[in-house]
Structure formats: C-alpha cells, structure tokens
Design an enzyme around this catalytic site. Structure first.
Site, PDB file in Angstrom:
ATOM      1  N   PRO A   9       0.791  -1.230   0.000  1.00  0.00           N
ATOM      2  CA  PRO A   9       0.000   0.000   0.000  1.00  0.00           C
ATOM      3  C   PRO A   9       0.820   1.274   0.000  1.00  0.00           C
ATOM      4  O   PRO A   9       1.866   1.361   0.646  1.00  0.00           O
ATOM      5  CB  PRO A   9      -0.823  -0.110   1.289  1.00  0.00           C
ATOM      6  CG  PRO A   9      -0.142  -1.130   2.119  1.00  0.00           C
ATOM      7  CD  PRO A   9       0.518  -2.079   1.166  1.00  0.00           C
ATOM      8  N   ASN A  10       0.304   2.217  -0.746  1.00  0.00           N
ATOM      9  CA  ASN A  10       0.847   3.591  -0.853  1.00  0.00           C
ATOM     10  C   ASN A  10       2.161   3.681  -1.611  1.00  0.00           C
ATOM     11  O   ASN A  10       2.669   4.781  -1.824  1.00  0.00           O
ATOM     12  CB  ASN A  10       0.983   4.243   0.544  1.00  0.00           C
ATOM     13  CG  ASN A  10      -0.350   4.328   1.245  1.00  0.00           C
ATOM     14  OD1 ASN A  10      -1.308   4.833   0.661  1.00  0.00           O
ATOM     15  ND2 ASN A  10      -0.445   3.808   2.455  1.00  0.00           N
ATOM     16  N   ARG A  17       4.760  11.093  -2.530  1.00  0.00           N
ATOM     17  CA  ARG A  17       4.499  10.900  -1.112  1.00  0.00           C
ATOM     18  C   ARG A  17       5.768  11.148  -0.277  1.00  0.00           C
ATOM     19  O   ARG A  17       6.793  10.523  -0.534  1.00  0.00           O
ATOM     20  CB  ARG A  17       4.068   9.436  -0.966  1.00  0.00           C
ATOM     21  CG  ARG A  17       4.053   8.883   0.393  1.00  0.00           C
ATOM     22  CD  ARG A  17       3.961   7.359   0.335  1.00  0.00           C
ATOM     23  NE  ARG A  17       3.842   6.833   1.669  1.00  0.00           N
ATOM     24  CZ  ARG A  17       4.116   5.594   2.005  1.00  0.00           C
ATOM     25  NH1 ARG A  17       4.506   4.724   1.097  1.00  0.00           N
ATOM     26  NH2 ARG A  17       3.986   5.204   3.246  1.00  0.00           N
ATOM     27  N   TYR A  22      10.955   9.144   1.052  1.00  0.00           N
ATOM     28  CA  TYR A  22      10.917   8.104   0.017  1.00  0.00           C
ATOM     29  C   TYR A  22      11.549   8.513  -1.313  1.00  0.00           C
ATOM     30  O   TYR A  22      11.624   7.694  -2.231  1.00  0.00           O
ATOM     31  CB  TYR A  22       9.465   7.649  -0.202  1.00  0.00           C
ATOM     32  CG  TYR A  22       8.842   7.057   1.048  1.00  0.00           C
ATOM     33  CD1 TYR A  22       9.342   5.892   1.604  1.00  0.00           C
ATOM     34  CD2 TYR A  22       7.770   7.690   1.694  1.00  0.00           C
ATOM     35  CE1 TYR A  22       8.800   5.346   2.760  1.00  0.00           C
ATOM     36  CE2 TYR A  22       7.215   7.158   2.850  1.00  0.00           C
ATOM     37  CZ  TYR A  22       7.735   5.986   3.371  1.00  0.00           C
ATOM     38  OH  TYR A  22       7.195   5.457   4.517  1.00  0.00           O
ATOM     39  N   ASN A  72       8.033  -5.423  -0.904  1.00  0.00           N
ATOM     40  CA  ASN A  72       7.946  -4.304   0.031  1.00  0.00           C
ATOM     41  C   ASN A  72       6.484  -4.257   0.453  1.00  0.00           C
ATOM     42  O   ASN A  72       5.618  -3.826  -0.315  1.00  0.00           O
ATOM     43  CB  ASN A  72       8.367  -2.985  -0.638  1.00  0.00           C
ATOM     44  CG  ASN A  72       8.345  -1.823   0.345  1.00  0.00           C
ATOM     45  OD1 ASN A  72       7.809  -1.932   1.445  1.00  0.00           O
ATOM     46  ND2 ASN A  72       8.914  -0.693  -0.055  1.00  0.00           N
ATOM     47  N   ALA A  75       3.158  -0.593   4.881  1.00  0.00           N
ATOM     48  CA  ALA A  75       2.738  -0.675   6.286  1.00  0.00           C
ATOM     49  C   ALA A  75       2.274  -2.083   6.679  1.00  0.00           C
ATOM     50  O   ALA A  75       2.361  -2.458   7.851  1.00  0.00           O
ATOM     51  CB  ALA A  75       1.639   0.346   6.562  1.00  0.00           C
ATOM     52  N   GLU A  96      12.908  -9.179   1.427  1.00  0.00           N
ATOM     53  CA  GLU A  96      12.076  -8.057   1.870  1.00  0.00           C
ATOM     54  C   GLU A  96      12.862  -6.768   1.632  1.00  0.00           C
ATOM     55  O   GLU A  96      14.054  -6.709   1.949  1.00  0.00           O
ATOM     56  CB  GLU A  96      11.782  -8.223   3.368  1.00  0.00           C
ATOM     57  CG  GLU A  96      11.007  -7.065   3.952  1.00  0.00           C
ATOM     58  CD  GLU A  96      10.679  -7.268   5.432  1.00  0.00           C
ATOM     59  OE1 GLU A  96      11.177  -8.245   6.045  1.00  0.00           O
ATOM     60  OE2 GLU A  96       9.934  -6.430   5.956  1.00  0.00           O
ATOM     61  N   HIS A  98      12.787  -2.321   1.885  1.00  0.00           N
ATOM     62  CA  HIS A  98      12.156  -1.062   2.290  1.00  0.00           C
ATOM     63  C   HIS A  98      12.994   0.079   1.751  1.00  0.00           C
ATOM     64  O   HIS A  98      14.235   0.012   1.767  1.00  0.00           O
ATOM     65  CB  HIS A  98      12.058  -0.960   3.818  1.00  0.00           C
ATOM     66  CG  HIS A  98      11.165  -1.995   4.398  1.00  0.00           C
ATOM     67  ND1 HIS A  98       9.792  -1.897   4.350  1.00  0.00           N
ATOM     68  CD2 HIS A  98      11.442  -3.182   4.991  1.00  0.00           C
ATOM     69  CE1 HIS A  98       9.268  -2.974   4.909  1.00  0.00           C
ATOM     70  NE2 HIS A  98      10.241  -3.780   5.302  1.00  0.00           N
ATOM     71  N   ARG A 105      13.098   4.946  12.263  1.00  0.00           N
ATOM     72  CA  ARG A 105      11.844   5.697  12.206  1.00  0.00           C
ATOM     73  C   ARG A 105      10.977   5.420  13.442  1.00  0.00           C
ATOM     74  O   ARG A 105      11.471   5.004  14.475  1.00  0.00           O
ATOM     75  CB  ARG A 105      11.142   5.368  10.889  1.00  0.00           C
ATOM     76  CG  ARG A 105      12.020   5.727   9.678  1.00  0.00           C
ATOM     77  CD  ARG A 105      11.308   5.507   8.380  1.00  0.00           C
ATOM     78  NE  ARG A 105      10.118   6.361   8.289  1.00  0.00           N
ATOM     79  CZ  ARG A 105       9.130   6.150   7.426  1.00  0.00           C
ATOM     80  NH1 ARG A 105       9.189   5.131   6.576  1.00  0.00           N
ATOM     81  NH2 ARG A 105       8.087   6.956   7.394  1.00  0.00           N
TER      82      ARG A 105
HETATM   83  C1  DQA Z   1       8.162   1.304   3.729  1.00  0.00           C
HETATM   84  C2  DQA Z   1       8.250   1.514   5.254  1.00  0.00           C
HETATM   85  C3  DQA Z   1       6.902   1.287   5.887  1.00  0.00           C
HETATM   86  O1  DQA Z   1       6.992   1.533   7.288  1.00  0.00           O
HETATM   87  C4  DQA Z   1       5.879   2.246   5.317  1.00  0.00           C
HETATM   88  O2  DQA Z   1       4.607   1.990   5.868  1.00  0.00           O
HETATM   89  C5  DQA Z   1       5.841   2.235   3.835  1.00  0.00           C
HETATM   90  C6  DQA Z   1       7.095   2.172   3.105  1.00  0.00           C
HETATM   91  C7  DQA Z   1       9.500   1.623   3.023  1.00  0.00           C
HETATM   92  O3  DQA Z   1       9.644   1.221   1.894  1.00  0.00           O
HETATM   93  O4  DQA Z   1      10.340   2.321   3.600  1.00  0.00           O
HETATM   94  O5  DQA Z   1       4.787   2.359   3.225  1.00  0.00           O
HETATM   95  O6  DQA Z   1       7.866  -0.051   3.483  1.00  0.00           O
END
Ligand code: DQA
Length: 142
Positions: A9-10, A17, A22, A72, A75, A96, A98, A105
């Site tokens: 998500p997102n 964003r 990011y 990835n 959240a 995995e 990020h 964070r």
């Molecule tokens: C994320 C880190 C997560 O905590 C966050 O909710 C994201 C992006 C990252 O790529 O740094 O959506 O996965």
C-alpha cells in the site's frame, strides 16, 4: 530468470508521497531502468493497496515458475500475519525491501512481521534497496 516484485500500500504514491523520506523518483520510471539494467531478469511487477490482492498474488506465485520474490509490504509489513502466512507457502527465495531505514523511524516500524518468512531484508537505500535485491538474484544465478 523470472522475479516477482510486489509493492504494498501507498507505494504507488512514491515520488509524490513524503519525498524527504521516500525520494522523488517513481516506480514506473525505475521499472524501465531495472529491466534495461538486468536484461537476464524477467521482472513481473505487482502493486496493490489491498491485503487480499497481495495474498492472491503471492499464492499465484506458488504455481507459476518464479525464481524469486522481492516484496515491500509497506505498512502491512508491520502487522499482516496473513501476508506472512502466504509468504510461508512459497519455497523460492524471498527478499524483503524497504526504501527507508525502518529502524531509524517511528517505533511501530521497527518490527516487520514478514521478515521471518524472508531470506533477508534490505532497508534504507531508497530505490537502490530494490537494485541490491535484484543484484543478489543475478549474482546467485551466475
Ligand atoms: C516502507 C516503510 C513502511 O513503514 C511504510 O509503511 C511504507 C514504506 C519503506 O519502503 O520504507 O509504506 O515499506
């Protein structure tokens, strides 16, 4: 070599964003670059904001001939036991990733429930987190 890349998500909003966290690049541009940079990797991309769709995609990877998965979970990484269970179905290597360093964070981001289903995690290198994961698969295949 066929690698599945799943973004949660997102992550479709990366580029717009919170660019201070990011970055300002987006995945549409990056995917083209990565395909050119890693011609021996057939990269299949999937992004969803929906937990169930991500699980369906992971389950599909069980019967399709993928050599690896890069995920990835956004959240969902911090609380989706359902995605963890789905990842446990697979026998291919899972990395995995990020963009941000989740350990630097908010405390709710310090733990990923997905990590125990993965080979390892790459966190904090921006878009290069994905490149490092692709490098691993390339190295492992040569
Ligand atoms: C994320 C880190 C997560 O905590 C966050 O909710 C994201 C992006 C990252 O790529 O740094 O959506 O996965």
């Amino acid at each position: 070599m066929k690698i599945l890349l799943i973004n949660g998500p997102n992550l479709n909003f990366v580029g717009k964003r919170e660019p201070e966290i990011y970055g300002s690049e987006n995945f549409e541009d990056k995917l083209g670059e990565w395909k050119a940079e890693f011609p021996q990797i057939e990269l299949v991309y999937f992004q969803s904001n929906h937990e169930g769709e991500i699980i369906d995609c992971i389950q599909k990877a069980y019967s399709e001939p993928f050599d690896g998965l890069i995920i990835n979970g956004g959240a969902f990484s911090h609380y989706s036991y359902a995605i963890f269970d789905a990842l446990r179905i697979l026998t291919i290597p899972i990395i995995e990733v990020h963009l941000s360093n989740i350990f630097k964070r908010e405390s709710f981001r310090h733990h990923s429930v997905l990590s125990a289903a993965c080979m390892g995690m790459i966190s904090g290198f921006g878009m290069k987190s994905y490149v490092l994961a692709l490098e691993y698969f390339q190295l492992n295949n040569s």
